[in-house]
Structure formats: C-alpha cells, structure tokens
Scaffold this motif. Structure first.
Motif, PDB file in Angstrom:
ATOM      1  N   GLY A  29       0.871  -1.172   0.000  1.00 26.83           N
ATOM      2  CA  GLY A  29       0.000   0.000   0.000  1.00 26.83           C
ATOM      3  C   GLY A  29       0.902   1.214   0.000  1.00 26.83           C
ATOM      4  N   ASN A  30       0.930   1.911   1.167  1.00 24.64           N
ATOM      5  CA  ASN A  30       1.922   2.981   1.337  1.00 24.64           C
ATOM      6  C   ASN A  30       1.714   4.138   0.354  1.00 24.64           C
ATOM      7  N   SER A  31       0.441   4.420   0.032  1.00 20.34           N
ATOM      8  CA  SER A  31       0.143   5.625  -0.756  1.00 20.34           C
ATOM      9  C   SER A  31       0.584   6.846   0.042  1.00 20.34           C
ATOM     10  N   ILE A  32       1.265   7.780  -0.615  1.00 21.40           N
ATOM     11  CA  ILE A  32       1.744   8.966   0.097  1.00 21.40           C
ATOM     12  C   ILE A  32       1.591  10.229  -0.746  1.00 21.40           C
ATOM     13  N   ILE A  33       1.451  11.333  -0.047  1.00 18.34           N
ATOM     14  CA  ILE A  33       1.476  12.659  -0.664  1.00 18.34           C
ATOM     15  C   ILE A  33       2.742  13.337  -0.148  1.00 18.34           C
ATOM     16  N   VAL A  34       3.617  13.697  -1.069  1.00 12.05           N
ATOM     17  CA  VAL A  34       4.927  14.249  -0.699  1.00 12.05           C
ATOM     18  C   VAL A  34       5.004  15.713  -1.110  1.00 12.05           C
ATOM     19  N   ALA A  35       5.427  16.554  -0.178  1.00 17.05           N
ATOM     20  CA  ALA A  35       5.588  17.988  -0.447  1.00 17.05           C
ATOM     21  C   ALA A  35       6.907  18.241  -1.189  1.00 17.05           C
ATOM     22  N   PRO A  36       7.062  19.427  -1.764  1.00 15.72           N
ATOM     23  CA  PRO A  36       8.315  19.755  -2.460  1.00 15.72           C
ATOM     24  C   PRO A  36       9.531  19.739  -1.528  1.00 15.72           C
ATOM     25  N   SER A  37       9.315  19.743  -0.249  1.00 15.52           N
ATOM     26  CA  SER A  37      10.410  19.612   0.718  1.00 15.52           C
ATOM     27  C   SER A  37      10.888  18.173   0.837  1.00 15.52           C
ATOM     28  N   GLY A  38      10.132  17.244   0.270  1.00 15.21           N
ATOM     29  CA  GLY A  38      10.409  15.822   0.438  1.00 15.21           C
ATOM     30  C   GLY A  38       9.673  15.216   1.622  1.00 15.21           C
ATOM     31  N   GLU A  39       9.008  16.030   2.402  1.00 14.28           N
ATOM     32  CA  GLU A  39       8.268  15.534   3.567  1.00 14.28           C
ATOM     33  C   GLU A  39       6.953  14.875   3.147  1.00 14.28           C
ATOM     34  N   ILE A  40       6.619  13.796   3.827  1.00 17.75           N
ATOM     35  CA  ILE A  40       5.329  13.139   3.604  1.00 17.75           C
ATOM     36  C   ILE A  40       4.273  13.883   4.418  1.00 17.75           C
ATOM     37  N   VAL A  41       3.254  14.398   3.734  1.00 20.11           N
ATOM     38  CA  VAL A  41       2.237  15.194   4.431  1.00 20.11           C
ATOM     39  C   VAL A  41       0.872  14.520   4.447  1.00 20.11           C
ATOM     40  N   GLY A  42       0.766  13.381   3.777  1.00 20.77           N
ATOM     41  CA  GLY A  42      -0.471  12.602   3.796  1.00 20.77           C
ATOM     42  C   GLY A  42      -0.104  11.173   3.463  1.00 20.77           C
ATOM     43  N   ALA A  43      -0.817  10.214   4.044  1.00 14.61           N
ATOM     44  CA  ALA A  43      -0.466   8.814   3.800  1.00 14.61           C
ATOM     45  C   ALA A  43      -1.623   7.902   4.149  1.00 14.61           C
ATOM     46  N   CYS A  44      -1.697   6.776   3.464  1.00 12.54           N
ATOM     47  CA  CYS A  44      -2.599   5.698   3.853  1.00 12.54           C
ATOM     48  C   CYS A  44      -1.801   4.704   4.690  1.00 12.54           C
ATOM     49  N   THR A  45      -2.471   4.089   5.633  1.00 13.13           N
ATOM     50  CA  THR A  45      -1.729   3.208   6.537  1.00 13.13           C
ATOM     51  C   THR A  45      -2.239   1.774   6.547  1.00 13.13           C
ATOM     52  N   THR A  46      -3.298   1.502   5.791  1.00 10.88           N
ATOM     53  CA  THR A  46      -3.799   0.123   5.719  1.00 10.88           C
ATOM     54  C   THR A  46      -3.645  -0.399   4.292  1.00 10.88           C
ATOM     55  N   LEU A  47      -4.052  -1.654   4.092  1.00 11.55           N
ATOM     56  CA  LEU A  47      -4.046  -2.228   2.747  1.00 11.55           C
ATOM     57  C   LEU A  47      -5.463  -2.283   2.170  1.00 11.55           C
ATOM     58  N   GLY A  48      -6.402  -1.640   2.867  1.00 12.17           N
ATOM     59  CA  GLY A  48      -7.784  -1.604   2.383  1.00 12.17           C
ATOM     60  C   GLY A  48      -8.075  -0.288   1.677  1.00 12.17           C
ATOM     61  N   ASP A  49      -9.331  -0.069   1.329  1.00  7.71           N
ATOM     62  CA  ASP A  49      -9.742   1.204   0.731  1.00  7.71           C
ATOM     63  C   ASP A  49      -9.517   2.303   1.758  1.00  7.71           C
ATOM     64  N   GLU A  50      -8.901   3.368   1.336  1.00  8.11           N
ATOM     65  CA  GLU A  50      -8.569   4.425   2.282  1.00  8.11           C
ATOM     66  C   GLU A  50      -8.363   5.716   1.510  1.00  8.11           C
ATOM     67  N   LEU A  51      -8.621   6.815   2.173  1.00  9.56           N
ATOM     68  CA  LEU A  51      -8.497   8.128   1.545  1.00  9.56           C
ATOM     69  C   LEU A  51      -7.482   8.957   2.325  1.00  9.56           C
ATOM     70  N   ALA A  52      -6.478   9.480   1.638  1.00  5.27           N
ATOM     71  CA  ALA A  52      -5.530  10.403   2.274  1.00  5.27           C
ATOM     72  C   ALA A  52      -5.775  11.793   1.710  1.00  5.27           C
ATOM     73  N   ILE A  53      -5.756  12.772   2.569  1.00  6.02           N
ATOM     74  CA  ILE A  53      -6.059  14.145   2.143  1.00  6.02           C
ATOM     75  C   ILE A  53      -4.952  15.076   2.610  1.00  6.02           C
ATOM     76  N   ALA A  54      -4.564  15.987   1.758  1.00  2.86           N
ATOM     77  CA  ALA A  54      -3.626  17.033   2.170  1.00  2.86           C
ATOM     78  C   ALA A  54      -3.924  18.292   1.375  1.00  2.86           C
ATOM     79  N   ARG A  55      -3.731  19.422   1.972  1.00  3.02           N
ATOM     80  CA  ARG A  55      -3.812  20.689   1.250  1.00  3.02           C
ATOM     81  C   ARG A  55      -2.471  20.875   0.555  1.00  3.02           C
ATOM     82  N   CYS A  56      -2.494  20.989  -0.761  1.00  3.23           N
ATOM     83  CA  CYS A  56      -1.257  21.058  -1.541  1.00  3.23           C
ATOM     84  C   CYS A  56      -1.147  22.428  -2.197  1.00  3.23           C
ATOM     85  N   ASP A  57      -0.356  23.288  -1.621  1.00  6.16           N
ATOM     86  CA  ASP A  57      -0.149  24.632  -2.164  1.00  6.16           C
ATOM     87  C   ASP A  57       0.979  24.561  -3.184  1.00  6.16           C
ATOM     88  N   LEU A  58       0.626  24.739  -4.453  1.00  7.59           N
ATOM     89  CA  LEU A  58       1.644  24.615  -5.508  1.00  7.59           C
ATOM     90  C   LEU A  58       2.740  25.668  -5.368  1.00  7.59           C
TER      91      LEU A  58
END
Lengths: 246, 246
Positions: free
Chosen positions: B180-209
C-alpha cells in the motif's frame, strides 16, 4: 599535494595502511593560467594519489550579497570542475578490485552525479561536505538539513546500487554552524553507519561491494530497463521551461 | 475511454466536481497496428480527459520464467510508452493554473522520470502503482518495499521542487500481495499525507503549488546550477560500463 601541511597525513595513513579521501581548494597552473577548483583526491594505502575530482555543482552565488549573514561564494572563487564524474578502479588489498567515484558537497543533491557514476558501474562513492545549517535564501529548509542530507545520499545509493560514504566537516567554523550527519549508506539505501555528534567522530561499517549486485542485476539493471532516448531533455535543457497553457 | 465500465466514474467525478488520475491497459489502433500500452490519464473536474501518459519504464521480464511464484510480464505485453514524459497545464478552478505530470509504477524508481518533468517546471506528479511485496529475483528487498517506495518519491519531489502523489492499488490480487503505502509528498520531500492500511482508504492534504518555489528558486534553481554538459553519459549510454583497471 601533498604539501607541508598534508605530508604528515599521507605518512601516517601509509604507516597505518589506510587509504583516504581528502577535499581541498586547488590552485592549478593549467593552459597558461592560474586556476582554482574545489577538489578531492583519493589516496591508496601506499600513500599514492590514485584519482582526482574537481567539483562540478558549485552552489551559492557569485557576487557579495550583504543581506546574508554569511556569504557562499563558491561560484565566485572556483571554476566548474573539468575532469568529469570519473569512476576509477582501485585495489584496497582485497581479492577483487572495486569501482569507486568521488563527489563533493552540493554534488550529492543532484541525481545526475550518482547516475553518471552509476553508468560506470561504481560500487562506492566518497562525498565530503561542509554544509551550513542555515540557508539564507530559504531559512524554512534549515530544520530539514539532515533529512535532505540523508535523503539524497540514500536515493543515490539505492537508484544506482552503490555504497555512498558521506563525510561532514561538522561544527562551527568562522561563526557558521555546519551540519554533521556523516553517514555510510548501503546499496539498499539503508544507513549502516553514522556519526551522531558535531565533534570529531569515527563511523565504521563493513562494506561488501558485492552487495551492489543485488540491485545492479535486478531493479536497476540499466542495460535492461533504462530508456535513454526518453531522457534527452536532461542534457538538452539547462533551466526549466513550463509547457504552454490553453 | 470512458467505456461502459468507467463511464460511471467519469459521471460521478463530474457531478462531484473532482478531477482524477486513472491507470489502465490501453488497446490502441495506431499506425495500422493493434498496440498495447500501460497508460494513465488525467481527467479534469468537468469529466474531460486533459492528458494521457504511456508508461516508459516497463519492469520485469519478457519470457515465462517458471521458477517465479508469479510472473511480471509487462515487457511481454506492453510496448514502451511513445508519448514522452510530458507535463501539462491544468486548471482546477483556482486562481492560477498549475503544471502537472504523470508517471506509472516503476517509473517512480528512476530519477530521470522526475527530472524530465522537473525541466518542464512540474508542480505535481501523479503516480499510480501496483507493486508486489515479493521481488522473486531479490527477496532480500521485500522487507524494504515501503522504504524504497517512499525514498524514491521523496527524493524525486525534493530534487525537483514538486509535489508527488503516489497511489497504490493495495492488498491481494490473484494471490499476489501488493504494498500500500500511498503517500502525498511535499516539495520539501516531507510526507504530508499517507494511507496506513491495505484496504480502501483516503488520504487528504492541502497542496499549495506555490510551495514549490522555495526549492525551484534556491537549491534547485536549474538555470543557475545544473551542468548539462556533464550529464551526457545519461543519454549516450544505456547500460553500465566499468572503467579499465590498471
């Protein structure tokens, strides 16, 4: 090189049968000119210089910018290295020769550094760095200094199936705090040795060059999986150009 | 596309005013031939396909290798993508257009993917992946699957000053366990959103371009700091060639 200040280092290393990497500001007489490079050498266990590298990615700025708390004038004082990212065979007294490469400081942030060495089958890359904790144009990066330091070397190691040895000149110099965070990274990208203070410290790891094969022969088997035709922009474009909008 | 199975997805997304990225096996009639690509599209909030990408880094092997617990035959069934790593402008209804790019699965392990998009000023890269936990030719990588997944996307984000959104099809499919390990990564390289299971899951982050600028204008100001002449080997050489020994 060696000069009066460094001869003792060479002598001691030879007496102890230890090879080393050394970074220094090089004054070169070349093409009838006096030239300056940010340079590193690798010295073998017999005290012989076996490879030289001149830094390619000079960071910072060229002109005095008084608003900065300190200046970072590498682009003013040094020329871009003219020896390429050249890997070399070296024999450290073991059964098998290894392939080694060098980089300096800011070179480690650029994936191209590792890739050009990786395409020469490099098995261990030596990188020395003096990195200020504070980034004057982007102070929001300061708290991430060690994270970024590890990230780029770990990715470079994994993506090329090579050992990476990053060594900091740590602590405070001329009032500028510098990061430590020296690390030894395996071809898996895992950190297997590290310094944890800003003082003099020694990190030790057993580095089996054959561990590179696990990556070089599978996920990163370049001959099977790379698509160089698709990478042309990397050499044909220097800066970024956004696509046209609607 | 959309076909009978996917029309509902398009309709629902349009009704909810949500854009999306979708990966699929594409059957194309091109140049008088029937061709197969591993493809992804980006669909805007109005349900319109605004960009298409065909996977360039096909992993695995081409022939049946019965010793493997399962086969990974992308190189057999798909052609290498022929649309390039093409970034595109898109308007998600905000004041400013953004620059987006796509990649698929194994593309994310290759720094060239991010760099070619980075050279097009990309601000967010969408990456979908189906990655088996088990790597038959290198089972010693299995325990590092999530570490490697994060490492490559975090490095790609930081080194190009871009958001990276990596989304896994997780869990077990046809008896093959996938990470699984879906992640949202910021331009800093930091992970700011992530899924933590192997089931259906939604990760949300505010992404300022606009957070990309902090990296694109400083450490990774390509126009100031890249040295393309030194990178030629990246396009001139496919596989690795070791230097000559003594």
């Amino acid at each position: 090189m060696p000069g009066p200040e460094t001869q003792r280092l060479f002598d001691t290393a030879k007496a102890l049968q230890i090879g080393f990497y050394l970074g220094y500001a090089e004054l070169a007489h070349e093409d009838g000119q006096l030239r300056r490079f940010n340079t590193a050498i690798t010295v073998d266990k017999a005290g012989k210089i076996i490879a030289k590298y001149r830094k390619i990615h000079l960071p910072g700025h060229k002109e005095h910018e008084p608003w900065r708390r300190f200046q970072h004038l590498e682009k003013r004082y040094f020329e871009t290295g003219n020896l390429g990212f050249t890997a070399f065979q070296a024999d450290w007294g073991h059964a098998k020769q290894g392939v080694f490469g060098m980089a300096i400081c800011n070179d480690r942030r650029w994936p191209e550094t590792y890739r050009v060495l990786g395409l020469q089958a490099v098995e261990m890359i030596f990188i020395g760095y003096n990195t200020p904790v504070h980034n004057p144009p982007a102070p929001e990066h300061d708290a991430l200094s060690n994270f970024h330091n590890e990230l780029v070397m770990q990715a470079g190691a994994y993506q090329n199936g090579t050992w990476v040895v990053g060594v900091a000149k740590a602590g405070t110099e001329e009032g500028v705090e510098q990061i430590g965070n020296s690390i030894i990274v395996a071809p898996s990208g895992e950190i297997v040795g590290a310094c944890t203070t800003l003082g003099d410290e020694l990190a030790i790891a057993r580095c089996d060059l054959d561990l590179c094969n696990s990556y070089k022969n599978t996920t990163f088997n370049f001959a099977r999986h790379r698509e160089p035709e698709q990478y042309r922009m990397i050499v044909e474009r220097k800066g970024a150009i956004a696509p046209e909008g609607d």
